[in-house]
Scaffold this motif. Structure first.
Motif, PDB file in Angstrom:
ATOM      1  N   PHE A 196       0.828  -1.207   0.000  1.00 45.87           N
ATOM      2  CA  PHE A 196       0.000   0.000   0.000  1.00 45.87           C
ATOM      3  C   PHE A 196       0.864   1.259   0.000  1.00 45.87           C
ATOM      4  CE2 PHE A 196      -2.841  -3.205   1.887  1.00 45.87           C
ATOM      5  CZ  PHE A 196      -3.924  -3.063   1.029  1.00 45.87           C
ATOM      6  N   ALA A 197       1.958   1.259   0.776  1.00 44.15           N
ATOM      7  CA  ALA A 197       2.869   2.404   0.806  1.00 44.15           C
ATOM      8  C   ALA A 197       3.532   2.601  -0.556  1.00 44.15           C
ATOM      9  CB  ALA A 197       3.920   2.218   1.885  1.00 44.15           C
ATOM     10  N   ILE A 198       3.894   1.488  -1.206  1.00 42.03           N
ATOM     11  CA  ILE A 198       4.531   1.573  -2.526  1.00 42.03           C
ATOM     12  C   ILE A 198       3.545   2.117  -3.559  1.00 42.03           C
ATOM     13  CG2 ILE A 198       5.532   0.209  -4.404  1.00 42.03           C
ATOM     14  CD1 ILE A 198       6.682  -1.648  -2.201  1.00 42.03           C
ATOM     15  N   LEU A 199       2.294   1.619  -3.523  1.00 39.03           N
ATOM     16  CA  LEU A 199       1.272   2.135  -4.434  1.00 39.03           C
ATOM     17  C   LEU A 199       1.018   3.622  -4.178  1.00 39.03           C
ATOM     18  CD1 LEU A 199      -1.324  -0.801  -4.453  1.00 39.03           C
ATOM     19  CD2 LEU A 199       0.018   0.015  -6.400  1.00 39.03           C
ATOM     20  N   GLY A 200       0.964   3.999  -2.899  1.00 38.25           N
ATOM     21  CA  GLY A 200       0.779   5.398  -2.549  1.00 38.25           C
ATOM     22  C   GLY A 200       1.900   6.259  -3.100  1.00 38.25           C
ATOM     23  N   MET A 201       3.137   5.757  -2.996  1.00 38.66           N
ATOM     24  CA  MET A 201       4.308   6.463  -3.514  1.00 38.66           C
ATOM     25  C   MET A 201       4.173   6.690  -5.023  1.00 38.66           C
ATOM     26  SD  MET A 201       8.300   5.242  -3.208  1.00 38.66           S
ATOM     27  CE  MET A 201       8.005   4.627  -1.541  1.00 38.66           C
ATOM     28  N   LEU A 202       3.769   5.657  -5.737  1.00 39.60           N
ATOM     29  CA  LEU A 202       3.634   5.742  -7.199  1.00 39.60           C
ATOM     30  C   LEU A 202       2.546   6.735  -7.608  1.00 39.60           C
ATOM     31  CD1 LEU A 202       4.001   1.961  -8.151  1.00 39.60           C
ATOM     32  CD2 LEU A 202       5.674   3.781  -8.517  1.00 39.60           C
ATOM     33  N   PHE A 203       1.411   6.695  -6.919  1.00 39.58           N
ATOM     34  CA  PHE A 203       0.312   7.608  -7.249  1.00 39.58           C
ATOM     35  C   PHE A 203       0.692   9.063  -6.958  1.00 39.58           C
ATOM     36  CE2 PHE A 203      -2.424   3.942  -7.652  1.00 39.58           C
ATOM     37  CZ  PHE A 203      -3.452   4.372  -8.473  1.00 39.58           C
ATOM     38  N   ILE A 204       1.331   9.313  -5.800  1.00 42.78           N
ATOM     39  CA  ILE A 204       1.706  10.679  -5.438  1.00 42.78           C
ATOM     40  C   ILE A 204       2.754  11.220  -6.419  1.00 42.78           C
ATOM     41  CG2 ILE A 204       2.829  12.113  -3.674  1.00 42.78           C
ATOM     42  CD1 ILE A 204       1.548  10.169  -1.592  1.00 42.78           C
ATOM     43  N   PHE A 205       3.738  10.391  -6.754  1.00 43.06           N
ATOM     44  CA  PHE A 205       4.764  10.823  -7.699  1.00 43.06           C
ATOM     45  C   PHE A 205       4.147  11.094  -9.071  1.00 43.06           C
ATOM     46  CE2 PHE A 205       8.498   9.815 -10.540  1.00 43.06           C
ATOM     47  CZ  PHE A 205       9.167  10.995 -10.266  1.00 43.06           C
ATOM     48  N   SER A 206       3.207  10.256  -9.488  1.00 50.09           N
ATOM     49  CA  SER A 206       2.529  10.460 -10.771  1.00 50.09           C
ATOM     50  C   SER A 206       1.771  11.787 -10.782  1.00 50.09           C
ATOM     51  CB  SER A 206       1.550   9.314 -11.054  1.00 50.09           C
ATOM     52  OG  SER A 206       2.238   8.091 -11.164  1.00 50.09           O
ATOM     53  N   SER A 207       1.119  12.104  -9.663  1.00 46.76           N
ATOM     54  CA  SER A 207       0.353  13.361  -9.587  1.00 46.76           C
ATOM     55  C   SER A 207       1.280  14.574  -9.697  1.00 46.76           C
ATOM     56  CB  SER A 207      -0.444  13.427  -8.280  1.00 46.76           C
ATOM     57  OG  SER A 207       0.395  13.680  -7.175  1.00 46.76           O
ATOM     58  N   ILE A 208       2.489  14.469  -9.087  1.00 48.78           N
ATOM     59  CA  ILE A 208       3.455  15.570  -9.165  1.00 48.78           C
ATOM     60  C   ILE A 208       3.955  15.734 -10.593  1.00 48.78           C
ATOM     61  CG2 ILE A 208       5.739  16.343  -8.399  1.00 48.78           C
ATOM     62  CD1 ILE A 208       5.155  14.957  -5.710  1.00 48.78           C
ATOM     63  N   LEU A 209       4.208  14.617 -11.284  1.00 45.21           N
ATOM     64  CA  LEU A 209       4.653  14.680 -12.675  1.00 45.21           C
ATOM     65  C   LEU A 209       3.575  15.296 -13.575  1.00 45.21           C
ATOM     66  CD1 LEU A 209       6.518  11.289 -13.271  1.00 45.21           C
ATOM     67  CD2 LEU A 209       7.503  13.571 -13.008  1.00 45.21           C
ATOM     68  N   ILE A 210       2.320  14.906 -13.362  1.00 41.60           N
ATOM     69  CA  ILE A 210       1.217  15.471 -14.160  1.00 41.60           C
ATOM     70  C   ILE A 210       1.111  16.978 -13.923  1.00 41.60           C
ATOM     71  CG2 ILE A 210      -1.293  15.486 -14.498  1.00 41.60           C
ATOM     72  CD1 ILE A 210      -1.263  12.485 -13.673  1.00 41.60           C
ATOM     73  N   SER A 211       1.228  17.384 -12.660  1.00 42.33           N
ATOM     74  CA  SER A 211       1.141  18.808 -12.318  1.00 42.33           C
ATOM     75  C   SER A 211       2.255  19.619 -12.962  1.00 42.33           C
ATOM     76  CB  SER A 211       1.191  18.995 -10.793  1.00 42.33           C
ATOM     77  OG  SER A 211       0.061  18.441 -10.180  1.00 42.33           O
ATOM     78  N   THR A 212       3.495  19.081 -12.918  1.00 42.25           N
ATOM     79  CA  THR A 212       4.625  19.814 -13.484  1.00 42.25           C
ATOM     80  C   THR A 212       4.525  19.906 -15.004  1.00 42.25           C
ATOM     81  OG1 THR A 212       5.913  17.756 -13.394  1.00 42.25           O
ATOM     82  CG2 THR A 212       6.227  19.320 -11.610  1.00 42.25           C
ATOM     83  N   ARG A 213       3.994  18.864 -15.629  1.00 41.95           N
ATOM     84  CA  ARG A 213       3.804  18.927 -17.098  1.00 41.95           C
ATOM     85  C   ARG A 213       2.765  19.988 -17.469  1.00 41.95           C
ATOM     86  NH1 ARG A 213       4.200  13.290 -20.484  1.00 41.95           N
ATOM     87  NH2 ARG A 213       6.354  12.817 -19.965  1.00 41.95           N
ATOM     88  N   MET A 214       1.711  20.057 -16.663  1.00 40.99           N
ATOM     89  CA  MET A 214       0.685  21.089 -16.887  1.00 40.99           C
ATOM     90  C   MET A 214       1.276  22.475 -16.704  1.00 40.99           C
ATOM     91  SD  MET A 214      -2.739  19.577 -15.046  1.00 40.99           S
ATOM     92  CE  MET A 214      -3.707  18.278 -15.812  1.00 40.99           C
ATOM     93  N   ALA A 215       2.129  22.626 -15.684  1.00 38.00           N
ATOM     94  CA  ALA A 215       2.762  23.920 -15.412  1.00 38.00           C
ATOM     95  C   ALA A 215       3.652  24.349 -16.582  1.00 38.00           C
ATOM     96  CB  ALA A 215       3.581  23.856 -14.123  1.00 38.00           C
ATOM     97  N   LYS A 216       4.371  23.363 -17.178  1.00 39.81           N
ATOM     98  CA  LYS A 216       5.228  23.679 -18.320  1.00 39.81           C
ATOM     99  C   LYS A 216       4.404  24.136 -19.523  1.00 39.81           C
ATOM    100  CE  LYS A 216       9.243  20.720 -17.401  1.00 39.81           C
ATOM    101  NZ  LYS A 216      10.007  19.530 -17.850  1.00 39.81           N
ATOM    102  N   LYS A 217       3.269  23.465 -19.761  1.00 40.91           N
ATOM    103  CA  LYS A 217       2.418  23.833 -20.889  1.00 40.91           C
ATOM    104  C   LYS A 217       1.842  25.237 -20.706  1.00 40.91           C
ATOM    105  CE  LYS A 217       1.021  19.163 -22.297  1.00 40.91           C
ATOM    106  NZ  LYS A 217      -0.105  18.204 -22.410  1.00 40.91           N
ATOM    107  N   LEU A 218       1.428  25.530 -19.459  1.00 41.37           N
ATOM    108  CA  LEU A 218       0.879  26.855 -19.173  1.00 41.37           C
ATOM    109  C   LEU A 218       1.952  27.931 -19.274  1.00 41.37           C
ATOM    110  CD1 LEU A 218      -1.446  26.044 -16.140  1.00 41.37           C
ATOM    111  CD2 LEU A 218      -2.159  26.667 -18.441  1.00 41.37           C
ATOM    112  N   GLY A 219       3.215  27.524 -18.883  1.00 45.00           N
ATOM    113  CA  GLY A 219       4.322  28.475 -18.977  1.00 45.00           C
ATOM    114  C   GLY A 219       4.681  28.764 -20.429  1.00 45.00           C
TER     115      GLY A 219
END
Length: 287
Positions: free
Chosen positions: A264-287
């Motif tokens: 569960f901790a490993i899955l949580g790690m993967l989901f949280i990291f994925s959300s950060i990557l999605i957010s940063t990609r969105m930030a780059k597109k907006l930039g």
């Protein structure tokens, strides 16, 4: 200096920051077996105040009340972030406490909503939902699995998110050194009454001094590296790279306490990291 060189420097600074802060957490978790959390926060804050005080000589300027208000919000957020993070460290594995603390970017849109009344754009909901699914995997909010100390760890992320938003607001008005000095001064003053409420003493046992020294020094160095990283590279790069701190925390947890993250901790790690990557990609597109 070339942008690529600056970005490389920013990445190196971020990795160094993540490692140093993992050492801070390691020493803090061990120190808290001998002293109260509030006592540790007091001494680490006082140390940083004394280091920053000479650097502030001749740099003080008169500030309007609106700036001092933001200063206090930033300092209170940072204080809550560390206090609750350290409390969580006492009761849950280091890697899980670190994972929950790294959820701060997920809380930022909600802090902005409360402070500024700016609604969360529809596009931002995808990474937020993915991230909070990761949080749910770690906390496991079912009657048979719920550990209230996981919630305490998540409160540290809310405090950190408040400090992130208000630090951004202050960055246009005051120096980074002033922001840090006021934060550590307020943290010192807020932790002092907690020490006496908990019935603890400010006098530290001889055997705990080396650990408190490690916490204080690495915290100051970590803050310095963090500020440097953001001067060399944009947040869209620094934010996902800083997640390597969870790996360092997992390593210390395994070596020192034999903690092995469950599925569960490993899955949580993967989901949280994925959300950060999605957010940063969105930030780059907006930039």
């Amino acid at each position: 200096m070339d942008d690529k060189v600056l970005i490389k420097k920013g990445i190196v600074m971020t990795i160094a920051y993540a490692f140093v802060m993992s050492v801070t957490a390691l020493a803090a978790k061990q120190a808290q077996t001998m002293i109260a959390v509030s006592t540790l926060v007091f001494w680490q804050s006082l140390f940083c105040v004394l280091v920053l005080l000479p650097q502030m000589r001749g740099r003080w300027q008169k500030r309007p009340f609106s700036v001092w208000k933001i200063h206090f919000l930033r300092s209170f957020g940072g204080f809550v972030g560390f206090l609750f993070y350290y409390w969580a460290l006492n009761h849950i594995p280091l890697v899980e406490a670190s994972l929950l603390r790294t959820c701060a970017p997920l809380c930022v849109p909600f802090v902005v909503l409360v402070l500024h009344g700016i609604r969360i754009p529809r596009a931002r909901w995808l990474p937020l939902v993915v991230g909070f699914i990761g949080v749910a995997f770690i906390i496991q909010p079912t009657p048979s699995h719920l550990n209230p100390w996981h919630l305490v760890g998540f409160v540290s992320a809310i405090g950190l998110a408040l400090s992130m938003v208000t630090t951004r607001m202050l960055s246009h008005q005051v120096s980074g050194q002033e922001t840090l000095f006021v934060y550590f001064l307020v943290s010192t003053l807020l932790s002092l009454p907690l020490v006496f409420i908990q019935g603890d003493s400010l006098l530290l046992p001889t055997e705990v001094w080396p650990l408190v020294a490690v916490v204080s020094i690495t915290l100051y160095v970590g803050m310095y590296l963090y500020n440097k990283a953001y001067t060399y590279a944009p947040a869209s790069i620094v934010s996902p790279v800083s997640y390597v701190g969870v790996v360092f925390s997992g390593f210390w947890g395994l070596v020192v306490w034999g903690h092995v993250p469950d599925i569960f901790a490993i899955l949580g790690m993967l989901f949280i990291f994925s959300s950060i990557l999605i957010s940063t990609r969105m930030a780059k597109k907006l930039g």
